[in-house]
Design a protein around this motif. Structure first.
Motif, PDB file in Angstrom:
ATOM      1  N   PRO A  13       0.827  -1.216   0.000  1.00 47.84           N
ATOM      2  CA  PRO A  13       0.000   0.000   0.000  1.00 47.84           C
ATOM      3  C   PRO A  13       0.859   1.262   0.000  1.00 47.84           C
ATOM      4  N   VAL A  14       0.286   2.324  -0.519  1.00 47.80           N
ATOM      5  CA  VAL A  14       0.918   3.640  -0.466  1.00 47.80           C
ATOM      6  C   VAL A  14       0.358   4.323   0.772  1.00 47.80           C
ATOM      7  N   VAL A  15       1.247   4.651   1.710  1.00 51.82           N
ATOM      8  CA  VAL A  15       0.847   5.290   2.958  1.00 51.82           C
ATOM      9  C   VAL A  15       1.046   6.791   2.809  1.00 51.82           C
ATOM     10  N   ILE A  16      -0.042   7.539   3.021  1.00 51.54           N
ATOM     11  CA  ILE A  16      -0.010   8.989   2.843  1.00 51.54           C
ATOM     12  C   ILE A  16      -0.242   9.690   4.176  1.00 51.54           C
ATOM     13  N   ASP A  17       0.682  10.569   4.506  1.00 49.39           N
ATOM     14  CA  ASP A  17       0.555  11.448   5.669  1.00 49.39           C
ATOM     15  C   ASP A  17      -0.177  12.697   5.187  1.00 49.39           C
ATOM     16  N   SER A  73      -6.868  12.930   8.274  1.00 50.49           N
ATOM     17  CA  SER A  73      -6.931  11.653   7.555  1.00 50.49           C
ATOM     18  C   SER A  73      -8.318  11.428   6.958  1.00 50.49           C
ATOM     19  N   THR A  74      -9.345  11.863   7.659  1.00 48.54           N
ATOM     20  CA  THR A  74     -10.710  11.727   7.134  1.00 48.54           C
ATOM     21  C   THR A  74     -10.873  12.577   5.881  1.00 48.54           C
ATOM     22  N   PRO A  82      -2.526   4.603 -10.035  1.00 45.33           N
ATOM     23  CA  PRO A  82      -3.981   4.667  -9.873  1.00 45.33           C
ATOM     24  C   PRO A  82      -4.605   3.405  -9.287  1.00 45.33           C
ATOM     25  N   ASP A  83      -3.897   2.275  -9.394  1.00 46.13           N
ATOM     26  CA  ASP A  83      -4.428   1.020  -8.851  1.00 46.13           C
ATOM     27  C   ASP A  83      -3.880   0.694  -7.456  1.00 46.13           C
ATOM     28  N   ALA A  84      -3.144   1.629  -6.871  1.00 47.10           N
ATOM     29  CA  ALA A  84      -2.545   1.403  -5.545  1.00 47.10           C
ATOM     30  C   ALA A  84      -3.613   1.421  -4.453  1.00 47.10           C
ATOM     31  N   ALA A  85      -3.382   0.613  -3.439  1.00 52.25           N
ATOM     32  CA  ALA A  85      -4.196   0.687  -2.222  1.00 52.25           C
ATOM     33  C   ALA A  85      -3.615   1.829  -1.388  1.00 52.25           C
ATOM     34  N   ASN A 104      -8.467   3.711  -4.379  1.00 52.70           N
ATOM     35  CA  ASN A 104      -8.984   2.754  -3.395  1.00 52.70           C
ATOM     36  C   ASN A 104      -8.349   3.147  -2.055  1.00 52.70           C
ATOM     37  N   THR A 105      -9.128   3.766  -1.194  1.00 54.85           N
ATOM     38  CA  THR A 105      -8.582   4.447  -0.024  1.00 54.85           C
ATOM     39  C   THR A 105      -9.126   3.928   1.297  1.00 54.85           C
ATOM     40  N   LYS A 106      -8.241   3.829   2.267  1.00 46.05           N
ATOM     41  CA  LYS A 106      -8.590   3.485   3.652  1.00 46.05           C
ATOM     42  C   LYS A 106      -8.003   4.558   4.566  1.00 46.05           C
ATOM     43  N   GLU A 107      -8.594   4.685   5.744  1.00 45.98           N
ATOM     44  CA  GLU A 107      -8.102   5.622   6.749  1.00 45.98           C
ATOM     45  C   GLU A 107      -7.487   4.831   7.893  1.00 45.98           C
TER      46      GLU A 107
END
Length: 102
Positions: A4-8, A57-58, A41-44, A70-73
């Protein structure tokens, strides 16, 4: 499965002080098609901020979802990440280890 790509989603200053290893900084206020163009574009996507008292984050997860990712918090953010004993990196690590003369 891809990593996954982790975004701060916090400011670049907060990111520089301390962040999850491997995370990239994309402040939620700057999330646009242009600022996220290098993210596959297909990264989680997993978005985080400081923690419960912060809603970055929200907002970031919503922005990334609106951009088609495709995004999770990460609930609890950086605070719960550290409480669970996971490592962080940044200038705060230098202070903790004595490597910084701040």
């Amino acid at each position: 499965m891809k990593k996954p790509v982790v975004i701060d989603a916090r400011s670049s200053e907060a990111f520089d002080r301390e962040h999850i290893p491997g995370a990239i900084c994309v402040p939620h206020r700057t999330m646009t098609k242009e600022s996220t163009a290098r993210i596959p574009p297909d990264a989680a996507i997993v978005v985080y901020c400081d923690g419960i008292g912060c809603n970055g984050s929200t907002k970031g997860a919503l922005n990334m979802a609106r951009l088609g990712f495709n995004t999770k918090e990460l609930l609890g953010g950086l605070d719960w990440w550290k409480r669970d004993g996971h490592p962080t990196e940044g200038t705060m690590d230098q202070i903790k280890t004595g490597a910084c003369e701040c």
